[in-house]
Motif scaffolding. Structure first.
Motif, PDB file in Angstrom:
ATOM      1  N   ASP A 118       2.516   1.654  -3.428  1.00  0.00           N
ATOM      2  CA  ASP A 118       1.514   2.072  -4.412  1.00  0.00           C
ATOM      3  C   ASP A 118       1.319   3.584  -4.350  1.00  0.00           C
ATOM      4  O   ASP A 118       1.325   4.272  -5.379  1.00  0.00           O
ATOM      5  CB  ASP A 118       0.202   1.333  -4.145  1.00  0.00           C
ATOM      6  CG  ASP A 118      -0.794   1.480  -5.263  1.00  0.00           C
ATOM      7  OD1 ASP A 118      -0.377   1.536  -6.445  1.00  0.00           O
ATOM      8  OD2 ASP A 118      -2.004   1.530  -4.972  1.00  0.00           O
ATOM      9  N   GLU A 153       3.325   6.366  -7.100  1.00  0.00           N
ATOM     10  CA  GLU A 153       2.452   7.227  -7.904  1.00  0.00           C
ATOM     11  C   GLU A 153       2.937   8.671  -7.843  1.00  0.00           C
ATOM     12  O   GLU A 153       2.913   9.385  -8.841  1.00  0.00           O
ATOM     13  CB  GLU A 153       1.012   7.127  -7.393  1.00  0.00           C
ATOM     14  CG  GLU A 153       0.006   7.748  -8.330  1.00  0.00           C
ATOM     15  CD  GLU A 153      -1.414   7.461  -7.904  1.00  0.00           C
ATOM     16  OE1 GLU A 153      -2.179   8.432  -7.763  1.00  0.00           O
ATOM     17  OE2 GLU A 153      -1.755   6.276  -7.719  1.00  0.00           O
ATOM     18  N   CYS A 164       9.380  -0.655  -7.698  1.00  0.00           N
ATOM     19  CA  CYS A 164       8.262  -0.997  -8.595  1.00  0.00           C
ATOM     20  C   CYS A 164       8.170  -2.509  -8.817  1.00  0.00           C
ATOM     21  O   CYS A 164       7.071  -3.053  -8.956  1.00  0.00           O
ATOM     22  CB  CYS A 164       8.331  -0.225  -9.907  1.00  0.00           C
ATOM     23  SG  CYS A 164       9.699  -0.631 -10.996  1.00  0.00           S
ATOM     24  N   ASP A 172       0.839  -1.205   0.000  1.00  0.00           N
ATOM     25  CA  ASP A 172       0.000   0.000   0.000  1.00  0.00           C
ATOM     26  C   ASP A 172       0.872   1.252   0.000  1.00  0.00           C
ATOM     27  O   ASP A 172       0.606   2.211  -0.742  1.00  0.00           O
ATOM     28  CB  ASP A 172      -0.924   0.015   1.224  1.00  0.00           C
ATOM     29  CG  ASP A 172      -1.993  -1.065   1.167  1.00  0.00           C
ATOM     30  OD1 ASP A 172      -2.249  -1.622   0.074  1.00  0.00           O
ATOM     31  OD2 ASP A 172      -2.580  -1.364   2.241  1.00  0.00           O
ATOM     32  N   LEU A 210       6.343  -4.032  -5.946  1.00  0.00           N
ATOM     33  CA  LEU A 210       4.903  -3.839  -6.090  1.00  0.00           C
ATOM     34  C   LEU A 210       4.312  -4.746  -7.165  1.00  0.00           C
ATOM     35  O   LEU A 210       3.267  -5.349  -6.966  1.00  0.00           O
ATOM     36  CB  LEU A 210       4.606  -2.371  -6.402  1.00  0.00           C
ATOM     37  CG  LEU A 210       3.150  -1.964  -6.324  1.00  0.00           C
ATOM     38  CD1 LEU A 210       2.588  -2.215  -4.934  1.00  0.00           C
ATOM     39  CD2 LEU A 210       2.999  -0.509  -6.688  1.00  0.00           C
ATOM     40  N   TYR A 211       4.994  -4.874  -8.297  1.00  0.00           N
ATOM     41  CA  TYR A 211       4.407  -5.616  -9.416  1.00  0.00           C
ATOM     42  C   TYR A 211       4.708  -7.109  -9.402  1.00  0.00           C
ATOM     43  O   TYR A 211       3.864  -7.903  -9.788  1.00  0.00           O
ATOM     44  CB  TYR A 211       4.839  -4.989 -10.747  1.00  0.00           C
ATOM     45  CG  TYR A 211       4.350  -3.571 -10.872  1.00  0.00           C
ATOM     46  CD1 TYR A 211       2.995  -3.268 -10.836  1.00  0.00           C
ATOM     47  CD2 TYR A 211       5.246  -2.522 -10.977  1.00  0.00           C
ATOM     48  CE1 TYR A 211       2.550  -1.956 -10.913  1.00  0.00           C
ATOM     49  CE2 TYR A 211       4.800  -1.201 -11.065  1.00  0.00           C
ATOM     50  CZ  TYR A 211       3.449  -0.936 -11.036  1.00  0.00           C
ATOM     51  OH  TYR A 211       3.004   0.349 -11.099  1.00  0.00           O
TER      52      TYR A 211
END
Length: 99
Positions: free
Chosen positions: A44, A48, A87, A41, A90-91
């Motif tokens: 993310d 951004e 990243c 979270d 996250l991915y």
């Protein structure tokens, strides 16, 4: 062609293997599932705003902010599971937690 009993037996074996794999995955986690979810979270939101710098900068910030004692162990685990930068954590890594 397998009969109904054989198909049911195969489904049961497959289910048992999936459950075993899930248990092993949970055992491999260096911190709780909840901490990982908080990390995802955080990333993310931060990615951004800031984008990725191809390092674990934000991940390290999160671990320090949350006083995670085994931060090196967490970082190594992330890298072993495809998270070499924020990243990718996250991915690639978050995907492993999806049920």
């Amino acid at each position: 062609m397998p009969d109904k009993e054989e198909k049911a037996r195969r489904r049961q074996i497959q289910k048992e293997l999936q459950e075993k794999a899930q248990i092993e995955f949970e055992k491999s986690l260096p911190v709780s599932r909840e901490i990982f979810q908080s990390l995802f979270d955080f990333l993310d939101e931060e990615l951004e705003k800031n984008g990725c710098d191809d390092h674990l900068t934000l991940t390290k910030k999160f671990l320090a902010k949350n006083q995670i004692e085994d931060a090196d162990e967490v970082e190594n685990w992330l890298k072993e599971n495809g998270g070499f930068c924020d990243c990718e954590v996250l991915y690639n890594v978050e995907e492993l937690f999806e049920d």
